[in-house]
Structures are given as structure tokens and as C-alpha cells.
Write a protein that holds these residues in place. Structure first.
Motif, mmCIF file in Angstrom:
data_model
loop_
_atom_site.group_PDB
_atom_site.id
_atom_site.type_symbol
_atom_site.label_atom_id
_atom_site.label_comp_id
_atom_site.label_asym_id
_atom_site.label_seq_id
_atom_site.Cartn_x
_atom_site.Cartn_y
_atom_site.Cartn_z
ATOM 1 N N VAL A 76 28.069 47.259 79.308
ATOM 2 C CA VAL A 76 29.206 47.252 78.382
ATOM 3 C C VAL A 76 29.885 48.618 78.355
ATOM 4 C CG1 VAL A 76 29.947 46.909 75.994
ATOM 5 C CG2 VAL A 76 28.115 45.481 76.955
ATOM 6 N N PHE A 77 31.185 48.619 78.610
ATOM 7 C CA PHE A 77 32.013 49.824 78.501
ATOM 8 C C PHE A 77 32.876 49.672 77.264
ATOM 9 C CE2 PHE A 77 36.101 51.987 79.425
ATOM 10 C CZ PHE A 77 35.635 53.282 79.580
ATOM 11 N N ASN A 78 32.762 50.625 76.344
ATOM 12 C CA ASN A 78 33.539 50.605 75.102
ATOM 13 C C ASN A 78 34.629 51.668 75.196
ATOM 14 O OD1 ASN A 78 34.560 50.564 72.499
ATOM 15 N ND2 ASN A 78 32.563 50.631 71.492
ATOM 16 N N ASP A 79 35.878 51.239 75.302
ATOM 17 C CA ASP A 79 36.963 52.207 75.505
ATOM 18 C C ASP A 79 37.476 52.840 74.216
ATOM 19 O OD1 ASP A 79 38.592 50.264 74.356
ATOM 20 O OD2 ASP A 79 39.757 49.865 76.176
ATOM 21 N N ARG A 80 36.624 52.787 73.179
ATOM 22 C CA ARG A 80 36.952 53.475 71.920
ATOM 23 C C ARG A 80 35.954 54.584 71.603
ATOM 24 N NH1 ARG A 80 41.766 51.999 69.901
ATOM 25 N NH2 ARG A 80 41.026 52.155 67.770
ATOM 26 N N VAL A 81 34.882 54.682 72.385
ATOM 27 C CA VAL A 81 33.826 55.664 72.131
ATOM 28 C C VAL A 81 33.670 56.542 73.364
ATOM 29 C CG1 VAL A 81 31.384 55.990 71.580
ATOM 30 C CG2 VAL A 81 32.625 54.043 70.605
ATOM 31 N N PRO A 82 33.580 57.866 73.202
ATOM 32 C CA PRO A 82 33.398 58.735 74.368
ATOM 33 C C PRO A 82 32.052 58.482 75.047
ATOM 34 C CG PRO A 82 34.080 60.008 72.434
ATOM 35 C CD PRO A 82 33.711 58.642 71.953
ATOM 36 N N MET A 83 32.044 58.467 76.363
ATOM 37 C CA MET A 83 30.780 58.464 77.100
ATOM 38 C C MET A 83 30.173 59.856 77.038
ATOM 39 S SD MET A 83 31.502 56.232 80.566
ATOM 40 C CE MET A 83 33.028 57.059 81.013
ATOM 41 N N ASN A 84 28.851 59.938 77.141
ATOM 42 C CA ASN A 84 28.246 61.245 77.331
ATOM 43 C C ASN A 84 28.106 61.497 78.830
ATOM 44 O OD1 ASN A 84 25.899 59.920 78.182
ATOM 45 N ND2 ASN A 84 24.631 60.649 76.496
ATOM 46 N N TRP A 85 27.568 62.635 79.214
ATOM 47 C CA TRP A 85 27.528 63.012 80.624
ATOM 48 C C TRP A 85 26.699 62.019 81.438
ATOM 49 C CZ3 TRP A 85 26.378 69.013 80.180
ATOM 50 C CH2 TRP A 85 27.451 69.628 79.512
ATOM 51 N N GLU A 86 25.562 61.603 80.905
ATOM 52 C CA GLU A 86 24.687 60.699 81.644
ATOM 53 C C GLU A 86 25.348 59.343 81.842
ATOM 54 O OE1 GLU A 86 20.176 58.776 81.409
ATOM 55 O OE2 GLU A 86 20.898 60.118 79.823
ATOM 56 N N GLU A 87 26.009 58.845 80.799
ATOM 57 C CA GLU A 87 26.688 57.556 80.908
ATOM 58 C C GLU A 87 27.807 57.611 81.940
ATOM 59 O OE1 GLU A 87 25.860 56.617 76.193
ATOM 60 O OE2 GLU A 87 27.918 56.911 76.896
ATOM 61 N N LEU A 88 28.544 58.704 81.963
ATOM 62 C CA LEU A 88 29.612 58.867 82.945
ATOM 63 C C LEU A 88 29.050 58.814 84.364
ATOM 64 C CD1 LEU A 88 32.583 59.616 83.641
ATOM 65 C CD2 LEU A 88 31.894 62.014 83.488
ATOM 66 N N ARG A 89 27.947 59.523 84.583
ATOM 67 C CA ARG A 89 27.321 59.533 85.914
ATOM 68 C C ARG A 89 26.844 58.131 86.309
ATOM 69 N NH1 ARG A 89 24.288 63.997 83.778
ATOM 70 N NH2 ARG A 89 22.408 62.676 83.790
ATOM 71 N N THR A 90 26.123 57.489 85.400
ATOM 72 C CA THR A 90 25.507 56.202 85.713
ATOM 73 C C THR A 90 26.562 55.136 85.989
ATOM 74 O OG1 THR A 90 23.655 56.788 84.264
ATOM 75 C CG2 THR A 90 23.853 54.486 84.913
ATOM 76 N N LEU A 91 27.593 55.083 85.175
ATOM 77 C CA LEU A 91 28.655 54.104 85.382
ATOM 78 C C LEU A 91 29.399 54.381 86.687
ATOM 79 C CD1 LEU A 91 30.360 51.723 84.423
ATOM 80 C CD2 LEU A 91 31.708 53.328 83.045
ATOM 81 N N SER A 92 29.646 55.644 86.969
ATOM 82 C CA SER A 92 30.380 56.009 88.188
ATOM 83 C C SER A 92 29.634 55.594 89.448
ATOM 84 C CB SER A 92 30.643 57.521 88.207
ATOM 85 O OG SER A 92 31.481 57.910 87.147
ATOM 86 N N GLU A 93 28.308 55.621 89.404
ATOM 87 C CA GLU A 93 27.513 55.257 90.579
ATOM 88 C C GLU A 93 27.735 53.808 91.003
ATOM 89 O OE1 GLU A 93 23.594 56.235 89.329
ATOM 90 O OE2 GLU A 93 23.783 58.383 89.839
ATOM 91 N N ILE A 94 28.053 52.947 90.053
ATOM 92 C CA ILE A 94 28.279 51.535 90.375
ATOM 93 C C ILE A 94 29.480 51.369 91.310
ATOM 94 C CG2 ILE A 94 28.981 49.310 89.379
ATOM 95 C CD1 ILE A 94 27.318 50.047 86.897
#
Length: 593
Positions: free
Chosen positions: A217-235
Motif C-alpha cells: 500500500v502506497f499512501n500519497d498523503r503520508v511521507p515515506m521514510n528512507w527505508e520505505e523509499l528504498r524498498t518501494l523503488s526496488e520493485i
């Protein structure tokens, strides 16, 4: 269209030969004609002219303003104009060049021409109702070199382009990433306050897509933290045919460093033989600190409130007084909660574009989720996004207005806007970690690029200067800005014009034989960025010469993976940075961050 082209042509001709009325001097009688230079394009030309015409009609017989449209980027080349005998009475200046012209004594201090009501009141023209991050970057003491809160007003904010995280919603769906829009305070029950989170069971009824048996789930109202940004980007980072796709792209390190209280430039009163100077600080490895607890903390003569992230001065005080009873108590009770250092944040940023497993610094290795600068140069960041070669992009607002609607929408690609990422800590339940009742999160941080309106010092008649300021107040007043926002879909400079922006009509795009209606997504996320966005490093001092050496090394050898960060900080061009800074007049950064 034809009218716009004619206006631009007139602007170029008028720029070469100003009317005699622009010379100033003496106590002029009758109607005075002022010359106004500002950028003109197909979006803003008509509304700029209308606002000028309305002003002229309301001041007929007293003053007439001649609007002279200029091409984009003209404010980079104003030196000869500002030193000449014939100068425009009012001109737009980009913030990248503002301090340089101000320190060369080419601009008028506008403070004496503004009333107390203009500065602190809430009338049609009101600095108090503009976003502080806009106003304070144009406050500057040209004698001492100090800028920011409380300093003389050398320019009036005119326009702004904030930065945001843009994402390819169609691509997210293809990868079975659910997209929701829920404000953080409404993330309750099974829904966690994350920008990106993976669930074993669907947290809400509208989360239906599964990936590997789980719900991403990506919530476009809440900032991602650094780890979430990395993990999602890997997909999204993978080879598709002959094309290498990437998850993320950001050419600016600001959101990483600023979120934990770091910066690339800091002030030291001990350097330069005790005269003080800015110094290059991206390698500073002193930890950052978040203030927790409702009572805040006192460090020397400075009081930091709950939720503050310590600035450089605060961090240095902690470093020097760790054994003092009060500071030791703050640290022991985590009322000063340790955050990553500036160098940690910068390392994380550099890891994004370096090849997976490539040594970046020490044990830190590359993630390979972002195109390197060399790879990116093949298309450029905006085209990488519109060509769907990168899933998420940090870019300025103007790219959305000028490019995304005309390319992605026309090709029926769904896209959206989300908050910039932020340093955030979570507990074992996936909720935001709290210490002493305070959420453990860094600052929301990103830059905005702005312009101001200024009056050249060589406008010698006081009467002309006063009239010029009266026009600026009209042009930058709430009534005119509301009209401007409605016509251009630009972000308002006034906090009080949020409703105008939120109620903008859909944009009509001509796509061949059909018209497409497109709306600006997540408008309140865009407005939220106005509250925290600050100037980029190019605006800290009077020019960008100090950046040229180290950025050239960073954006080639380092981010391409040919040099470690340790080697970077020992490079001759990087070491020369402090020598360059030694000669600068600027003595204080923008003080609104």
C-alpha cells in the motif's frame, strides 16, 4: 497565441532600448510612466498585462506602468542593465541572483517605502499573510551580509515553484501496488501511518491488489521514510527489454540532509581569523537531535521547542557540553533523541544512484534504484518520468504545469503527487515511535524556487520609487494574486489564498482532435510544501561559484560510482570550497528553516 508572441517580441526589443521615462531624476510633473520587466510566457502574459492595465486604469493621470515581457532566465544577465543610466523601475529577479545584485548595491531597500500595515497588517497587500519562507529569503542587510528574519526588505515575493514527489499511478497498479489517499491523523485501526507499507491482510476495503500474497500500500498523503523509499523503488528497478527502468530519481540531496538538521553550508565564527565565514559541511558527522517532551530544552541562551530538530549551532552546543548536568540529562532521558548526521544523510542520498553493492563509503553500498547522472543525461529527469523509465521523481511544480499534463494525461497515464520523503522512526507495531510523548520524525523538508520584484537603486527619483512600490503592492496584493493563480494554476504566495488554489477549475489540454480535462492532484499536499519549503543552496550566498567545484565531482565521479565519499571529501576541488567561501560577504543563511 499570436498576442503572446507579439508581447515577447516587444519585450526583447524594449529590453535593448528603454524609454526615456525610465531614467528617473528630478521631481517629475504630471503622469509618470514606469517600466516593469518580468518573465512572460504563454501562461502568464495575458494575466500580467490585465493586472497592469487594471492598475493603470485605477491610477490614470498619476502613473502608467509599461509591462515589458522578458524571456525565461533573463535575470541572470541584469548586471549591465542595473549599472546603466536607464534602468527599469520595477523588475523581477530570480532568487539565485538576488543576493549578488543586492550585495553589489544595485537594489533599493524597500523597507522605508512600506507602511507598518504593509508589513504586519492583513490588508490586500500583506507580508504577514504571505508564507514566511517566501518573505524572509528576500530580507537582507547588504552592509553586514546577514539575511533572514528582521532584516531590511530588499524584494517582494512574486512567484514560487515548490518541489514534490511525483509518481506513476498506472505503473503502480501494474505492479499491484495499491494507492490510497488517507491523511496521517486518519490512519487508525489496521491502517498504519506509513507512506508505504506491506500488510498480510487488507487494511481497508478498497485495498484489493495482491503482490506475492501480500498487500502493498502506497499512501500519497503520508511521507515515506528512507527505508520505505528504498524498498518501494526496488520493485520498479529492473530491465524491460533493452530499457533499464528505475524506481526513483532526485537530483537534490536537500530532503535527506535537512530532515535531520544537516546542511551543506554552515557558519563558523571561529574561521577566517576570527572574522567568521561559511564552510562546507556535507561531511559533518556530528549526530542530529530531535527535541522531545512538551517542555522543550534550553541550550545556552537558545530555547528549542518540542519537535524541533537542532540546527548546527544547537548540535555544536551539545557536543561541547555533553558532560554538563542539563545536557547529559537531556541525552539520558532522550529529550534529545539522536538522529543521523549530515554525513549519514548525504551517504544515504549517494547510495541511491550507485550500482547495487558498490562501495559508497565504509560499509555503505549502492542501492542501484536511481539512474546515475551520466545515465540520466541521455534523457533528463523530466523525460525519464514522462517516458515511464522512472516510477517516482522529485521535481519542481512547474514541470507538472508545463509537461506532465501535456504528455502523461494525453497518453492516458495516471500520475499523482505525494509528500517528499522524511526521516521517520517506527515501533514494532508499525506505529510512529514516540519518546516523551513526541513523535520521532525529522523535519518535512524540500526546496522551492522563487522570484521577487525589486526596484533598482539607480531609479533616482524618490517619487518614482514610491510609485514603483505602490505598483508592486498592487501587483502582489491578494486581489491580483487570486486572479493570477486562477489564470496560471500557480501556487499562491499567500496563506490566505488556499481556497483559490483548491477550487481551481480543471485544465483543458488540446490533444489532437480532442480536448482533455485534467485536474491538479493532491492540492493540499502541494500547499503544505509551501509551509516548509526553503531556498536551495544556490541562494545561501551571493553566487554559486562555491558550488561549482564540489558539485562537478559529486555529480560525476561520486554518484556514478567511481569515487567513494571519503575520497570525495579529500578531493582538491572540494577542499578549495572553503577558500572560495572565505571571500563572500554573506554572513547568515536564510533563517526560516
Amino acid at each position: 497565441m499570436k498576442r503572446t508572441k507579439g508581447l515577447l517580441a516587444l519585450g526583447l526589443c524594449a529590453a535593448m532600448l528603454l524609454p526615456a521615462a525610465a531614467c528617473g531624476g528630478g521631481d517629475e510633473q504630471g503622469q509618470i510612466e514606469l517600466v516593469f520587466w518580468t518573465t512572460a510566457d504563454t501562461v502568464n502574459s495575458a494575466v500580467n498585462q490585465k493586472i497592469v492595465n487594471d492598475f493603470n486604469e485605477a491610477h490614470k493621470g498619476t502613473v502608467k506602468v509599461n509591462y515589458v515581457g522578458q524571456g525565461a532566465g533573463y535575470s541572470n544577465n541584469l548586471s549591465s542593465t542595473l549599472q546603466g543610466s536607464r534602468v527599469p523601475d520595477i523588475l523581477q529577479i530570480g532568487e539565485k541572483y538576488f543576493k549578488g545584485y543586492a550585495f553589489q548595491n544595485m537594489l533599493t531597500d524597500l523597507t522605508p517605502y512600506l507602511s507598518e500595515e504593509d508589513i504586519t497588517g492583513h490588508g490586500d497587500f500583506s507580508l504577514a499573510d504571505m508564507y514566511p519562507s517566501m518573505v524572509n529569503r528576500y530580507r537582507l542587510d547588504v552592509t553586514t551580509g546577514a539575511g533572514g528574519i528582521g532584516k531590511p526588505i530588499m524584494g517582494i515575493p512574486d512567484s514560487v515553484a515548490t518541489t514534490h514527489l511525483y509518481y506513476n499511478k498506472s505503473w503502480f497498479k501494474r505492479e499491484s501496488i495499491n494507492v490510497i489517499s488517507v491523511d496521517e491523523e486518519n490512519c487508525t485501526g489496521n491502517l498504519k501511518p506509513h507512506g508505504y507499507y506491506v500488510y498480510d491482510t487488507a487494511p481497508t476495503a478498497d485495498v484489493t491488489l495482491q503482490r506475492d500474497g501480500k498487500y502493498h500500500v502506497f499512501n500519497d498523503r503520508v511521507p515515506m521514510n528512507w527505508e520505505e523509499l528504498r524498498t518501494l523503488s526496488e520493485i520498479f528497478t529492473k530491465k524491460e527489454g533493452d530499457v533499464q527502468k528505475y524506481g526513483f530519481m532526485n537530483e537534490w540531496w536537500f530532503s535527506h540532509g535537512w530532515s535531520v538538521g544537516g546542511d551543506c553550508l554552515e557558519w563558523s565564527g571561529e574561521m577566517n581569523d576570527g572574522k567568521g565565514q561559511f564552510f562546507f559541511a556535507l561531511g559533518n558527522d556530528d549526530p542530529g537531535y530531535l527535541v522531545t517532551g512538551a517542555e522543550g530544552v534550553t541550550l545556552g541562551d537558545r530555547v528549542y521547542a518540542e519537535g524541533d530538530v537542532l540546527d548546527y549551532e544547537g548540535k555544536q552546543y551539545v557536543k561541547a557540553h555533553k558532560t554538563d548536568a542539563d545536557v547529559a540529562g537531556y541525552l539520558a532521558n532522550e529529550r534529545l533523541y539522536e538522529l543521523p548526521s549530515t554525513r549519514d544523510a548525504f551517504t544515504e542520498f549517494c547510495q541511491l544512484s550507485q550500482g547495487k553493492g558498490k562501495t559508497v563509503d565504509g560499509d555503505a553500498v549502492g542501492y542501484g534504484i536511481s539512474p546515475s547522472p551520466t545515465t540520466l543525461s541521455q534523457l533528463g529527469k523530466t523525460k525519464y518520468f514522462t517516458a515511464q523509465n522512472v516510477a517516482m521523481l522529485v521535481d519542481e511544480y512547474n514541470s507538472m504545469r508545463s509537461t506532465f499534463f501535456a504528455t502523461l494525461n494525453v497518453n492516458e497515464v495516471e500520475w499523482g503527487v505525494a509528500p517528499l520523503y522524511q526521516w521517520r522512526a517506527y515501533d514494532e507495531n508499525g506505529d510512529v515511535l514516540e519518546k516523551n510523548g513526541t513523535p520521532v520524525v525529522g523535519k518535512e523538508a524540500g526546496h522551492s524556487l522563487t522570484n521577487c520584484l525589486a526596484v533598482p537603486r539607480r531609479v533616482k527619483s524618490e517619487k518614482r520609487k514610491q510609485l514603483a512600490v505602490e505598483f508592486i503592492k498592487y501587483f502582489e496584493g491578494k486581489t491580483a494574486r487570486a486572479e493570477y493563480v486562477s489564470a496560471t494554476n500557480c501556487v499562491p504566495i499567500y496563506t490566505t489564498l488556499s481556497d483559490v488554489f483548491n477550487n481551481l477549475e480543471p485544465i483543458t489540454i488540446n490533444a489532437g482532435k480532442k480536448e482533455i480535462q485534467a485536474s491538479i492532484p493532491n492540492k493540499d499536499v502541494i500547499l503544505r510544501a509551501m509551509a516548509y519549503s526553503t531556498p536551495g543552496d544556490w541562494s545561501y550566498v551571493e553566487n554559486g561559484n562555491w558550488i561549482a567545484g564540489w558539485s562537478a565531482v559529486l555529480n560525476t565521479n561520486v554518484r556514478d560510482g567511481a569515487m567513494t565519499l571519503s575520497q570525495f571529501f579529500e578531493d582538491a576541488k572540494v577542499l578549495e570550497t572553503n577558500t572560495t567561501l572565505k571571500g563572500y560577504k554573506a554572513k547568515e543563511k536564510y533563517t526560516g528553516r
